[in-house]
Design a protein around this motif. Sequence first.
Motif, short mmCIF file in Angstrom:
data_model
loop_
_atom_site.label_atom_id
_atom_site.label_comp_id
_atom_site.label_asym_id
_atom_site.label_seq_id
_atom_site.Cartn_x
_atom_site.Cartn_y
_atom_site.Cartn_z
N ILE A 154 0.85 -1.18 0.00
CA ILE A 154 0.00 0.00 0.00
C ILE A 154 0.89 1.24 0.00
N SER A 155 0.37 2.32 -0.54
CA SER A 155 1.14 3.55 -0.69
C SER A 155 0.71 4.58 0.35
N ILE A 156 1.69 5.29 0.88
CA ILE A 156 1.45 6.38 1.83
C ILE A 156 2.00 7.66 1.20
N ASN A 157 1.19 8.70 1.21
CA ASN A 157 1.57 9.99 0.65
C ASN A 157 1.57 11.03 1.78
N ALA A 158 2.71 11.17 2.45
CA ALA A 158 2.82 12.02 3.63
C ALA A 158 3.34 13.41 3.26
N ARG A 159 3.15 14.36 4.16
CA ARG A 159 3.75 15.68 4.01
C ARG A 159 5.03 15.71 4.85
N PHE A 160 6.08 16.30 4.28
CA PHE A 160 7.40 16.35 4.91
C PHE A 160 7.85 17.80 4.90
N LEU A 161 8.14 18.34 6.06
CA LEU A 161 8.43 19.77 6.16
C LEU A 161 9.41 20.05 7.28
N ARG A 162 9.85 21.31 7.33
CA ARG A 162 10.70 21.76 8.43
C ARG A 162 9.87 22.65 9.35
N GLY A 163 9.89 22.33 10.63
CA GLY A 163 9.23 23.16 11.63
C GLY A 163 10.26 23.64 12.62
N TRP A 164 10.34 24.95 12.80
CA TRP A 164 11.37 25.46 13.71
C TRP A 164 10.86 26.65 14.52
N ASN A 165 11.41 26.73 15.73
CA ASN A 165 11.17 27.87 16.61
C ASN A 165 12.49 28.21 17.31
N GLN A 166 12.45 28.99 18.34
CA GLN A 166 13.68 29.43 19.00
C GLN A 166 14.36 28.29 19.76
N ARG A 167 13.63 27.23 20.06
CA ARG A 167 14.19 26.14 20.85
C ARG A 167 14.73 24.99 20.01
N GLN A 168 14.03 24.65 18.92
CA GLN A 168 14.36 23.41 18.23
C GLN A 168 13.91 23.48 16.77
N THR A 169 14.63 22.77 15.91
CA THR A 169 14.24 22.59 14.52
C THR A 169 13.94 21.11 14.29
N TYR A 170 12.81 20.83 13.65
CA TYR A 170 12.42 19.45 13.38
C TYR A 170 12.22 19.22 11.89
N ALA A 171 12.54 18.00 11.45
CA ALA A 171 12.02 17.48 10.19
C ALA A 171 10.73 16.76 10.56
N VAL A 172 9.61 17.15 9.95
CA VAL A 172 8.28 16.69 10.38
C VAL A 172 7.65 15.85 9.28
N LEU A 173 7.19 14.67 9.66
CA LEU A 173 6.48 13.77 8.74
C LEU A 173 5.07 13.59 9.27
N GLN A 174 4.05 13.84 8.42
CA GLN A 174 2.66 13.80 8.86
C GLN A 174 1.76 13.12 7.83
N TRP A 175 0.87 12.27 8.33
CA TRP A 175 -0.13 11.66 7.45
C TRP A 175 -1.27 11.07 8.29
N TYR A 176 -2.40 10.85 7.63
CA TYR A 176 -3.51 10.10 8.23
C TYR A 176 -3.36 8.65 7.80
N ALA A 177 -3.30 7.76 8.78
CA ALA A 177 -3.13 6.34 8.50
C ALA A 177 -4.48 5.62 8.61
N TRP A 178 -4.73 4.71 7.68
CA TRP A 178 -5.87 3.80 7.79
C TRP A 178 -5.43 2.44 7.28
N SER A 179 -6.32 1.47 7.32
CA SER A 179 -5.91 0.08 7.11
C SER A 179 -5.47 -0.23 5.69
N THR A 180 -5.93 0.58 4.72
CA THR A 180 -5.61 0.29 3.32
C THR A 180 -4.78 1.39 2.67
N GLY A 181 -4.24 2.32 3.46
CA GLY A 181 -3.44 3.39 2.88
C GLY A 181 -3.17 4.49 3.88
#
Length: 248
Positions: A154-181
Amino acid sequence: MSSFSQASRRSPLFSILIALFLLAIATAGVIPGYFTQQWSWNTLPDVPHLSQLKSLQTDGLTIPGWETLHQERVEIGGHKWSVQEIRSLQTKPEENQQAPILVMLRPQTWNRDQPQVDWMDINGVQRWTADSQRRLKFTVNDLSETDNAQDQWISINARFLRGWNQRQTYAVLQWYAWSTGGDAAPTQWFWADQLTQWRDRHRMPWIAVSVLIPIRPIGNIDTAEATAKSLGQTIQATLMANVFPSNS
């Protein structure tokens, strides 16, 4: 005779146009209800695996190959999230002082709960600047399809971004998961849910997944892409196997 022949030639096209017009009317009636939650029907089908979903919200997820350092339930944007700090079991002792990865999970817990503005809620609580956004696609083997000779992916199409503030910088991966994708856009889950209701007479349960990987201040998220993809695959596969097993 000539007029009849021309009408006969136009009739298939006319039928297609009528069908498309009726489909558009039906879609127009459903989609606004999804976004406003003003559904045209009084009751919705049940959500399967609710006990597993609620347990995930309270206890977090056991991720193969990763150690959970801390887990708690946190309210963000009016919803309860599981937030856990994890570290790879392959981490070397000298790397233990590095900031842990955060895995944030918001499962569906009742039949009218819809994925909507979860990514905006996280942005708000983190108070970060989000940039460098792009899509990150990966595949997961559906081990539930044991009757088939060939592996099912099954294929997952996530969003990948940089989130940063004065304390920390993150590489962020986000998606809605369900049983078939899985997809970062809630509309993709909507169509999977509509198909499941029509075919199986129940909802398609979903889980919002947000993975925050610490990187150097204002760093390039490409340095975390391999980790994000590997961890994303492991999380999706674990959810499919343990939270909403086959035939959700």
